[in-house]
Motif scaffolding. Structure first.
Motif, mmCIF file in Angstrom:
data_model
loop_
_atom_site.group_PDB
_atom_site.id
_atom_site.type_symbol
_atom_site.label_atom_id
_atom_site.label_comp_id
_atom_site.label_asym_id
_atom_site.label_seq_id
_atom_site.Cartn_x
_atom_site.Cartn_y
_atom_site.Cartn_z
ATOM 1 N N ARG A 43 37.087 27.924 0.291
ATOM 2 C CA ARG A 43 37.462 29.335 0.436
ATOM 3 C C ARG A 43 38.864 29.396 1.018
ATOM 4 O O ARG A 43 39.205 28.640 1.920
ATOM 5 N N VAL A 45 41.310 31.203 3.304
ATOM 6 C CA VAL A 45 41.196 32.123 4.438
ATOM 7 C C VAL A 45 42.550 32.217 5.131
ATOM 8 O O VAL A 45 43.254 31.211 5.294
ATOM 9 N N PRO A 194 29.957 39.200 -1.174
ATOM 10 C CA PRO A 194 30.851 39.729 -0.134
ATOM 11 C C PRO A 194 32.250 39.122 -0.209
ATOM 12 O O PRO A 194 32.413 37.957 -0.558
ATOM 13 N N GLU A 195 33.247 39.928 0.120
ATOM 14 C CA GLU A 195 34.640 39.461 0.066
ATOM 15 C C GLU A 195 34.882 38.289 1.020
ATOM 16 O O GLU A 195 35.698 37.417 0.748
ATOM 17 N N ASP A 196 34.186 38.297 2.156
ATOM 18 C CA ASP A 196 34.414 37.244 3.149
ATOM 19 C C ASP A 196 33.656 35.957 2.825
ATOM 20 O O ASP A 196 33.598 35.046 3.647
ATOM 21 N N TRP A 197 33.067 35.890 1.620
ATOM 22 C CA TRP A 197 32.355 34.669 1.232
ATOM 23 C C TRP A 197 32.864 34.086 -0.083
ATOM 24 O O TRP A 197 32.806 32.884 -0.293
#
Length: 256
Positions: A43, A45, A194-197
């Motif tokens: 991912r 980040v 989800p966007e954070d995943w």
């Protein structure tokens, strides 16, 4: 004790081969079901701002007392990809875990909670199918082990053989459906989760390969079991024809 005939030895070898394949399939399926390495990837980040004495490439050093102001956000936006860090993650049927920045260990969360609401039903069906797959494999293993130790009656052994073949084929079909459903759910979660995943890059992991290896062993066990059943039936038919032919010769009367 009379020595075992060649067909009987061949039947025992086939029975032990089918049992070994089925047992291997069961071990692979349980290992894959309990692990969280069906899919692995990274991912992208945004690096956090350095706080206190923290240094290095995993945080952004910004000379401002207010690190959360608009200038800081603009600074990250303009500097591009070099201000992002890639975190490794792995996901399975139950959990999705990713490594933490500037800390040891991983942060895990339930994969079911990450799945879009429209696909959660399919994920639960996949879980149920995987459980049934394991249960049927266990039943097949028990039946095959009973058959291997059951030498008193060939007819009873054939009945057990036929039932274990049906159970193993059903298990293989359920396993195939379960693996395909999970694949579909994971791909939908990548696109709509989800966007954070959502991962930046991903591929299938060793657990996914192990699950399909379990399916391959299961089908190989089913084919071996069916082949053994068919060969035994053909042997019985051949023996019956030989017996009928010998009886005809023995009791044949001259024609008048």
């Amino acid at each position: 004790r009379m020595p075992a005939s060649v067909p009987e030895v061949d039947r025992r070898h086939r029975a032990s081969a089918a049992f070994s394949l089925s047992f291997l399939s069961l071990v692979f399926s349980i290992t894959a079901f309990g692990s969280s390495y069906w899919c692995e990837g990274t991912r992208k980040v945004a690096k956090p701002f350095c706080t206190g004495e923290s240094k290095g490439d995993l945080c952004i050093r910004f000379n401002s007392p207010d690190a959360n102001n608009n200038q800081a956000v603009q600074y990250i936006w303009e500097t591009g990809d070099d201000k992002f860090v890639e975190r490794k993650f792995h996901a399975g049927i139950w959990y999705s875990c990713e490594e933490m920045i500037n800390e040891d260990g991983e942060k895990c969360r339930s994969f079911i909670s990450l799945t879009p609401a429209s696909d959660q039903g399919v994920l639960w069906l996949s879980i149920v199918a995987e459980l049934l797959y394991i249960i049927l494999l266990l039943m097949g293993n028990i039946l095959m082990s009973v058959e291997m130790c059951y030498y008193n009656s060939v007819i009873d052994g054939l009945k057990i053989n036929a039932f274990s073949a049906v159970v193993t084929v059903l298990a293989g079909l359920l396993g195939m459906v379960a693996h395909m459903m999970y694949t579909t759910v994971f791909q939908m979660t990548v696109n709509l989760g989800p966007e954070d995943w959502r991962p930046h890059t991903w591929d299938y992991g060793w657990s996914y390969c192990l699950a399909w290896a379990s399916f391959a062993c299961c089908m190989a066990a089913a084919v071996t079991t069916i082949n053994k059943y068919t060969k035994t039936i053909l042997e019985f038919k051949h023996k019956r024809k030989k017996l009928e032919r010998s009886l005809k010769i023995k009791y044949k009367f001259p024609d008048h």
